[in-house]
Structures are given as structure tokens and as C-alpha cells.
Design an enzyme around this catalytic site. Structure first.
Site, PDB file in Angstrom:
ATOM      1  N   SER A 158       0.803  -1.208   0.000  1.00  0.00           N
ATOM      2  CA  SER A 158       0.000   0.000   0.000  1.00  0.00           C
ATOM      3  C   SER A 158       0.842   1.267   0.000  1.00  0.00           C
ATOM      4  O   SER A 158       1.562   1.538  -0.949  1.00  0.00           O
ATOM      5  CB  SER A 158      -0.995  -0.039   1.152  1.00  0.00           C
TER       6      SER A 158
ATOM      7  N   ASP B  87      -8.812  -5.855  -4.904  1.00  0.00           N
ATOM      8  CA  ASP B  87      -8.617  -4.607  -4.161  1.00  0.00           C
ATOM      9  C   ASP B  87      -9.133  -3.426  -4.975  1.00  0.00           C
ATOM     10  O   ASP B  87      -8.959  -3.371  -6.189  1.00  0.00           O
ATOM     11  CB  ASP B  87      -7.123  -4.428  -3.874  1.00  0.00           C
TER      12      ASP B  87
ATOM     13  N   HIS C 139      -6.675  -6.299  -0.929  1.00  0.00           N
ATOM     14  CA  HIS C 139      -5.550  -5.406  -0.640  1.00  0.00           C
ATOM     15  C   HIS C 139      -4.399  -6.137   0.044  1.00  0.00           C
ATOM     16  O   HIS C 139      -3.231  -5.822  -0.179  1.00  0.00           O
ATOM     17  CB  HIS C 139      -6.059  -4.279   0.260  1.00  0.00           C
TER      18      HIS C 139
END
EC number: 3.4.16.5
Length: 543
Positions: free
Chosen positions: A266, A458, A520
Site C-alpha cells: 500500500s 482490491d 488489498h
């Protein structure tokens, strides 16, 4: 409102004034601290006069709507520092910096480069039997101390379950900015998780199956880390990471001789290009960096933001989350968003990068958030926004806040939280969010391989955006990489041999992977597949 992610604290609606609620920092009595509004006003007025009309407009909105809520820095954590005598090892950066050697040319040079005199590393040998996390595996925890800046970064090291004398060492970083890497440890890829009854459950697919792994809480004031100051941009955080690794490998030279890889997810898409470039910038170092891995990262916002609408509107391999009208609205907002990001890329100034983040997150990310669906997995509803859509985090947080756990790890703060919204706010309002850190990737690719992998369910850092920026990146191997086709990624190492787990393309030192059926956090949703590609990557496949 703003939604928090384990890897990305997307301040999705900061600019949508009427519907927003800003998470307020509280003092010890539960009241928001008083701000000096006059200083805030004067600062904005000084810079507004020199900004373009559109950008100046956004600063006016922020001044009107947020000045009573947003502290200029995050608040320090309450802590009690343990004396050095309570630690098993203390490594002094000043001692390392003072060592000079004679090179082959006869010239004297420092044995290890870098500004290290202000850093110390404190090390505690963790007794696995006290915690029940990976019993029989050697573990260390402790703090990197920047004594000049009063910064203290917490880390937890797990030796490889397999062959620690030869297996590589990996650093894992969660994102946020402001989220603890202990989330990655206990929710994703570490040796154990915590069930709802606060029992430790072993993870057979842990990434320390064939590698030693360091989990680092950074920047300061994240997780068990703390400081009397703050870090509010990625570049500053990179200096701390270099110091941590240098001092750790000095204390444990048996690991320094092995391959080292830096990994994360991320917002680590911001961190890792900077951290890798920082390590590679030093000629004389004890860090044997061999590759970098970024999972579902935010790295090149200008190229990634156009892919939010397709992912939310049914073009990413899953049914649409948004209706056609909302999708058209996102399309209509995109041109203005990209114009603001381009201006940020040109100046890299907070005074233009902050409005870009505010507008784009409100116009492009907020419509998805308002549906109640999980921003980290388009297949599911958000079960509990307070726990970032993953209720398992509640048990992890409760377990880590136990006095017995903190004592066993040598923790010096009073409490643990999985994500610190103040850190997120600091990075946002210093303009870090939209900055073009992807520009560092070509120089990294000159020296080491880079893997970009993405779970394909995601939304917040989706695979379409990650494929787009890797294809668009300007580097000597650009043409061959962009022309390379996605091929099936199959399991080769176990009973499921031949099973398709995703797609992969690779050219030169650059590799992209799409992992099927993962959100994610790829290791959470597809633990077997994640360990498969991780081990093969460390083994040298695709590079």
C-alpha cells in the site's frame, strides 16, 4: 468522514465540507487541543496569494472547514524509557561511524557510510515460550533510537523456520501512512495470528518459512514506536530505516552476509522506492540489498488514479460496485484531478500537492466509500469501519495491549493501536500523498530487481492502476516490459501443482503480478499463493 486502511489511510473526503467529519486528536481529557488560529490564517494567506486560482480555492476551503480540527503535528505518545541495562544488546551508531579502514587504493575510508552517530539500537532476546508465537524460532525485539530527534522505532525480528544460516532476510513494512507492521505480522504473513478468544494460532504459510523477517513500526508514533517529534514525509523516514538495518546487521553479522530484500504494501509503494534508493546510495554498507517487493502499492498517483473508476465500475474482473451515474460523475471529475496531480508533480510543493490529494480523494475515492463496500475487497461489504473492515484487528489489538505481551517485547509505550490517524494527517498536509516517488524506481531497477504484485479484488490500490504505472514507467527496459504479455502464474511447488493463481509479466529487472482472488492484503486472502510466489521470487525466478 475518512476511511482508514491497513495499508492506506485514504483521507477520502477531506474536501467535501458538508458531509465530512475529521477525526480529532484528543488530549488526555478527551478534548481537542486548542490551535493557534491566527498563525494558521497568516500562513495560508501568505501562500494563497502566490497560488493559481484553483489551488488557492482549495486552501480557502481547508482554512474555513478544518483549522479547528487539524493539528500541525501528531501528538506524542505517553511512554517510559527502559534503562539500557535492561536490554540484552545496545549498539552505538557513533561507534560504527568511528571505524575507518584502508581501501585497496591505500586511501582511508569509513567502513560503513551514513550519518549514524545519533542512532542507537537496543535489542531484547524474546522468549517465544512466553508469548506462544512461533515457539522454537529465535526472535529479537527492540528500538532504534535517534537521540538527536527523540525518535524510537520498534521492531520485531523472526528467524527463518527453515535454514536461518543461509536463508535471506526480509524487511516488511505496512503502509498508511501510520499503520503498524504488526498488522502484517498477525493478520497477513507473520508466523501467527490471534483468534477471537485471544489465542495464538500458528500460520503454516508465514513468510518466515524460508526467510528471516523484520517487522518494523515506522514512521515514529506508529504501533509501539514513539517520539517527541514527528516524521511527516517519506524521505525523512528513509534515513531511519537505513540506520536500523545498519545497526541490526552490525549486531548480528550472521544475517548481514545473507541476501536482504525490502517488502511492503500500500503506502509502502511510496516508502520502498525511497528506502531502496537510500540504501543503494551508500557505497560502503553492510546491507546486502538484492530486491524490492511492493504489494498493492500507491506509487504513481497520476497513472493510478484514472483506474479507480474502471475498477469500481465493473472493468477490473468483478461486478460493478457503483451505478452508471456515479461512474460518469467520476469520469467528469478526473480531468481536474489529474491536472492538480500534474501540478504537484511539477512543483512537489505541499501548497499544491495537498489540494490535489483533497480534491482527488473526495471526487474519485469517496463515491466508493459511501457504498459501504470494503475498499480493500470489492467482493465484500465493510463489516466494521472502526476496525478498518476487518474485525480480526480488534483481537490483535487487544492481545498486543496485554501487559504480559508488552513486557515480553520490551515495549515502552502505554498502549498499541493498529493505525495512527495523526500520522496519516501529517503526511497528507505535508504534501507527501501525491508526490511522484515512482521517479526513483528506474535508478533502483539499474541495480536490483523489483516486483510489483497486486491482489485483483482490491479497490484502493487496485491491480489495474499498478499494471498501468508499471507499463508507463520510463526506464531503459520500458518498451520490452510494456510489450510483454501477461502469462499464467501457476503453482509449481506442492500438491496443487499446475493450479492458476494469477498472471505475471517480466522483463529485465521489472516484474508485475496479478494475484487472483486476493484483496488489498494478498497473504490474508491467498496465503498459499503468496508464499508460493514469495519463495520463488527470493529464489531468483523472474530475475
Amino acid at each position: 468522514m475518512k476511511f482508514l486502511t491497513t495499508g492506506l489511510l485514504a483521507t477520502a473526503a477531506l474536501a467535501a465540507a458538508q458531509e465530512q467529519q475529521v477525526l480529532q486528536a484528543e488530549d488526555g481529557h478527551g478534548q481537542a487541543p486548542q490551535r493557534d488560529a491566527s498563525i494558521f490564517d497568516e500562513t495560508l494567506q501568505k501562500f494563497q496569494s502566490s497560488l493559481e486560482d484553483g489551488i488557492s480555492h482549495f486552501w480557502s476551503e481547508m482554512k474555513t472547514n478544518f483549522k479547528d480540527y487539524l493539528p500541525l503535528i501528531s501528538l506524542p505518545k505517553k511512554h517510559t524509557r527502559r534503562p539500557d541495562s535492561e536490554w540484552d544488546h545496545v549498539v552505538r551508531g557513533a561507534d560504527i561511524e568511528s571505524v575507518w579502514v584502508q581501501g585497496a587504493d591505500g586511501e582511508k575510508r569509513r567502513e560503513i557510510d551514513g550519518k549514524l552517530h545519533n542512532y542507537d539500537l537496543r535489542v531484547k532476546a524474546v522468549d517465544p515460550s512466553k508469548l506462544g508465537v512461533d515457539p522454537g524460532v529465535k526472535q529479537y525485539s527492540g528500538y532504534l533510537d535517534d537521540n538527536d530527534a527523540d525518535k524510537h522505532l520498534f521492531y520485531w525480528f523472526f528467524e527463518s523456520r527453515n535454514d536461518p544460516k543461509n536463508d535471506p532476510v526480509v524487511l516488511w513494512l505496512n503502509g498508511g501512512p501510520g499503520c503498524s507492521s504488526l498488522t502484517g505480522l498477525f493478520l497477513e504473513l507473520g508466523p501467527a495470528t490471534i483468534d477471537k478468544n485471544l489465542k495464538v494460532v500458528s500460520n503454516p504459510y508465514s513468510w518466515n518459512s524460508n526467510a528471516s523477517v523484520i517487522f518494523l513500526d515506522q514512521p515514529v508514533n506508529v504501533g509501539f514506536s514513539y517520539s517527541g517529534s514527528s516524521v511527516s514525509d517519506t524521505v525523512a523516514a528513509g534515513k531511519d530505516v537505513y540506520a536500523l538495518l545498519t545497526l541490526f546487521f552490525k549486531q548480528f553479522p550472521e544475517y548481514a552476509s545473507q541476501d536482504f530484500h525490502i517488502s511492503g504494501e500500500s503506502y509502502a509503494g511510496h516508502y520502498i522506492p525511497v528506502f531502496a534508493a537510500e540504501i543503494l546510495s551508500h557505497k560502503n554498507t553492510n546491507i546486502n540489498l538484492k530486491s524490492a517487493l511492493i504489494g498493492n502499492g500507491l506509487t504513481d498517483p497520476l497513472t493510478q488514479y484514472p483506474q479507480y473508476r474502471p475498477m469500481a465500475c465493473g472493468e477490473g474482473g468483478y461486478p460493478a460496485v457503483l451505478d452508471q451515474g456515479t461512474c460518469r460523475s467520476m469520469d467528469n471529475s478526473l480531468e481536474r484531478c489529474l491536472s492538480l496531480i500534474e501540478t504537484c508533480y511539477s512543483s512537489e510543493s505541499a501548497w499544491v500537492c495537498v489540494p490535489a490529494a483533497m480534491y482527488c480523494n473526495s471526487a474519485i475515492l469517496a463515491p466508493y466509500q459511501q457504498t459501504g463496500m470494503n475498499p480493500y475487497d470489492v467482493r465484500t461489504k465493510c463489516e466494521d469501519m472502526a476496525s478498518l473492515c476487518y474485525p480480526q484487528l480488534n483481537a490483535i489489538t487487544e492481545w498486543l495491549n496485554q501487559e504480559s505481551v508488552m513486557q515480553a517485547l520490551g515495549v515502552e509505550v502505554q498502549s498499541y493501536e493498529s493505525c495512527n490517524s495523526g500520522i496519516n494527517r501529517d503526511f497528507l498536509f505535508h504534501g507527501d500523498w501525491m508526490k511522484p516517488y515512482h521517479r526513483l524506481v528506474p535508478s533502483v531497477l539499474e541495480k536490483i530487481p523489483v516486483l510489483i504484485y497486486a491482489g485483483d479484488a482490491d479497490f484502493i490500490c487496485n491491480w489495474l492502476g499498478n499494471l498501468a504505472w508499471t507499463d508507463a514507467l520510463e526506464w531503459p527496459g520500458h518498451k520490452k516490459f510494456a510489450e510483454a504479455k501477461l502469462e499464467d502464474l501457476k503453482i509449481v511447488n506442492n500438491k496443487d501443482k499446475g493450479k492458476k493463481i494469477g498472471q505475471v509479466k517480466s522483463s529485465g529487472n521489472f516484474t508485475f503480478m496479478r494475484i487472483f482472488g486476493a484483496g488489498h492484503m494478498v497473504p490474508l486472502n491467498q496465503p498459499e499463493a503468496s508464499l508460493e510466489f514469495f519463495n520463488r521470487w527470493l529464489g531468483g525466478e523472474w530475475h
